[in-house]
Design an enzyme around this catalytic site. Structure first.
Site, PDB file in Angstrom:
ATOM      1  N   ASN A 146       0.857  -1.180   0.000  1.00  0.00           N
ATOM      2  CA  ASN A 146       0.000   0.000   0.000  1.00  0.00           C
ATOM      3  C   ASN A 146       0.900   1.239   0.000  1.00  0.00           C
ATOM      4  O   ASN A 146       1.430   1.627   1.028  1.00  0.00           O
ATOM      5  CB  ASN A 146      -0.898  -0.026   1.252  1.00  0.00           C
ATOM      6  N   TRP A 147       1.068   1.810  -1.180  1.00  0.00           N
ATOM      7  CA  TRP A 147       1.977   2.962  -1.305  1.00  0.00           C
ATOM      8  C   TRP A 147       1.384   4.251  -0.744  1.00  0.00           C
ATOM      9  O   TRP A 147       2.090   5.254  -0.626  1.00  0.00           O
ATOM     10  CB  TRP A 147       2.344   3.187  -2.779  1.00  0.00           C
ATOM     11  N   LYS A 148       0.102   4.234  -0.486  1.00  0.00           N
ATOM     12  CA  LYS A 148      -0.583   5.437   0.015  1.00  0.00           C
ATOM     13  C   LYS A 148      -0.327   6.624  -0.935  1.00  0.00           C
ATOM     14  O   LYS A 148      -0.297   6.428  -2.139  1.00  0.00           O
ATOM     15  CB  LYS A 148      -0.152   5.728   1.458  1.00  0.00           C
ATOM     16  N   GLY A 191       2.752  -0.946   4.371  1.00  0.00           N
ATOM     17  CA  GLY A 191       2.773   0.464   3.990  1.00  0.00           C
ATOM     18  C   GLY A 191       4.197   0.947   3.792  1.00  0.00           C
ATOM     19  O   GLY A 191       4.825   0.715   2.753  1.00  0.00           O
ATOM     20  N   SER A 207       3.002  -1.591  10.591  1.00  0.00           N
ATOM     21  CA  SER A 207       4.449  -1.629  10.833  1.00  0.00           C
ATOM     22  C   SER A 207       5.074  -2.996  10.539  1.00  0.00           C
ATOM     23  O   SER A 207       6.006  -3.414  11.234  1.00  0.00           O
ATOM     24  CB  SER A 207       4.768  -1.175  12.260  1.00  0.00           C
ATOM     25  N   GLU A 232      -7.099   5.118   7.154  1.00  0.00           N
ATOM     26  CA  GLU A 232      -6.892   6.500   6.694  1.00  0.00           C
ATOM     27  C   GLU A 232      -8.072   6.987   5.841  1.00  0.00           C
ATOM     28  O   GLU A 232      -8.362   8.183   5.801  1.00  0.00           O
ATOM     29  CB  GLU A 232      -5.555   6.599   5.928  1.00  0.00           C
ATOM     30  N   GLU A 276      -5.719  -4.492  10.806  1.00  0.00           N
ATOM     31  CA  GLU A 276      -4.681  -3.495  11.055  1.00  0.00           C
ATOM     32  C   GLU A 276      -5.006  -2.686  12.309  1.00  0.00           C
ATOM     33  O   GLU A 276      -5.828  -1.761  12.252  1.00  0.00           O
ATOM     34  CB  GLU A 276      -4.586  -2.522   9.872  1.00  0.00           C
ATOM     35  N   HIS A 309      -9.660   1.392   4.527  1.00  0.00           N
ATOM     36  CA  HIS A 309      -8.404   1.589   5.258  1.00  0.00           C
ATOM     37  C   HIS A 309      -8.641   2.635   6.350  1.00  0.00           C
ATOM     38  O   HIS A 309      -9.446   3.556   6.166  1.00  0.00           O
ATOM     39  CB  HIS A 309      -7.317   2.056   4.283  1.00  0.00           C
ATOM     40  N   GLY A 332       2.120   2.727  10.706  1.00  0.00           N
ATOM     41  CA  GLY A 332       3.108   3.793  10.512  1.00  0.00           C
ATOM     42  C   GLY A 332       3.831   4.230  11.775  1.00  0.00           C
ATOM     43  O   GLY A 332       4.465   5.284  11.795  1.00  0.00           O
TER      44      GLY A 332
HETATM   45  P1  PGA Z   1       2.530   0.645   7.661  1.00  0.00           P
HETATM   46  O1  PGA Z   1       1.105   0.816   6.986  1.00  0.00           O
HETATM   47  O2  PGA Z   1       3.109  -0.648   7.167  1.00  0.00           O
HETATM   48  O3  PGA Z   1       3.322   1.842   7.241  1.00  0.00           O
HETATM   49  O4  PGA Z   1       2.307   0.594   9.155  1.00  0.00           O
HETATM   50  C1  PGA Z   1       0.256  -0.272   6.815  1.00  0.00           C
HETATM   51  C2  PGA Z   1      -1.046   0.183   6.237  1.00  0.00           C
HETATM   52  O5  PGA Z   1      -1.497   1.287   6.567  1.00  0.00           O
HETATM   53  O6  PGA Z   1      -1.650  -0.518   5.423  1.00  0.00           O
END
Ligand code: PGA
Length: 228
Positions: free
Chosen positions: A8-10, A213, A192, A87, A155, A85, A161
């Site tokens: 997931n590159w966001k 991520g 993470s 976010e 998650e 997600h 993150g």
């Molecule tokens: P992260 O993000 O690996 O940077 O914690 C995971 C995600 O939000 O899918």
């Protein structure tokens, strides 16, 4: 069995050139199955065997400024779509009902939804409390859906993150709960995940893969993860 690793590159990278460079440095053949989810604007210009979107709208077409639909993703031969997600829930206002509508819209186009669930801003490892919240998220999120065609990504929000991952044992317990109750195709862990802890997660019997991520933006590290 192969595990599934979804990148997931966001909202990264910020140029097409850098996105193509990153995609080009991810191994095409790996021990695990790999899906890259770049920003929507780059989806049509990235070539990789399996691509996913990070979100989509629940309507197919019409007066919906700024949205992308499952019909459009299908046209680009996108195979997966991350839905709900944390976010998107935070910045886009996605509720469990919206997650459900989005999951239905992608399934109608034969795109696999990766439905994200999880909560909590501080470390939360009380399995019973977690299960209680996930029940609400999934009862609504998967309502009226053929769950055997859906993937769920667990998650914990406090782990996303932050560099603070859940324990693999916790992820395993939660995966077992989700599979037993909802009969979904796969359960992934996210939060993470990195090259240092991925193996511990991937050796859990019921953790079918990872949603990655930050570590998916570092080609070398991501190549290590997908080859575990
Ligand atoms: P992260 O993000 O690996 O940077 O914690 C995971 C995600 O939000 O899918």
């Amino acid at each position: 069995m192969k595990k599934l690793i979804i990148a997931n590159w966001k909202l990264n990278p910020t140029t097409l050139k850098d996105s193509q460079k990153l995609a080009g440095s991810i191994a095409l053949k790996a021990k695990n199955k790999v899906v890259l989810c770049p920003p929507t604007i780059y989806l049509s210009q990235i070539s990789y065997p399996n691509l996913g979107a990070q979100d989509c709208f629940w309507q197919g077409a019409g007066a919906f400024t700024g949205q992308t639909s499952a019909l459009q993703l299908k046209d680009l031969k996108i195979k997966y779509c991350i839905i709900g997600h944390s976010e998107r829930r935070l910045y886009g206002g996605d509720t469990d009902e919206i997650v459900n509508a989005k999951a239905k819209s992608v399934l109608a186009q034969k795109i696999t939804p990766v439905v994200c669930v999880g909560f909590g801003t501080t470390v939360e490892q009380d399995d019973l409390e977690v299960i209680d919240v996930l029940k609400t998220q999934l009862d609504i999120g998967l309502s009226g859906i053929d769950a055997s065609k859906a993937i769920v990504a667990y998650e914990p929000v406090w782990a996303i993150g932050t560099g603070q991952n859940a324990t693999p044992e916790h992820a395993e317990k939660i995966s077992i709960f989700i599979k037993n109750k909802y009969k979904v195709a796969k359960v992934l862990y996210g939060g993470s995940a990195n090259a240092a802890n991925a193996k511990e997660f991937l050796t859990q019997r019921n953790v079918d893969g990872l949603l990655v991520g930050g570590a998916s933006l570092k080609a070398e590290e991501f190549n290590t993860i997908i080859n575990i």
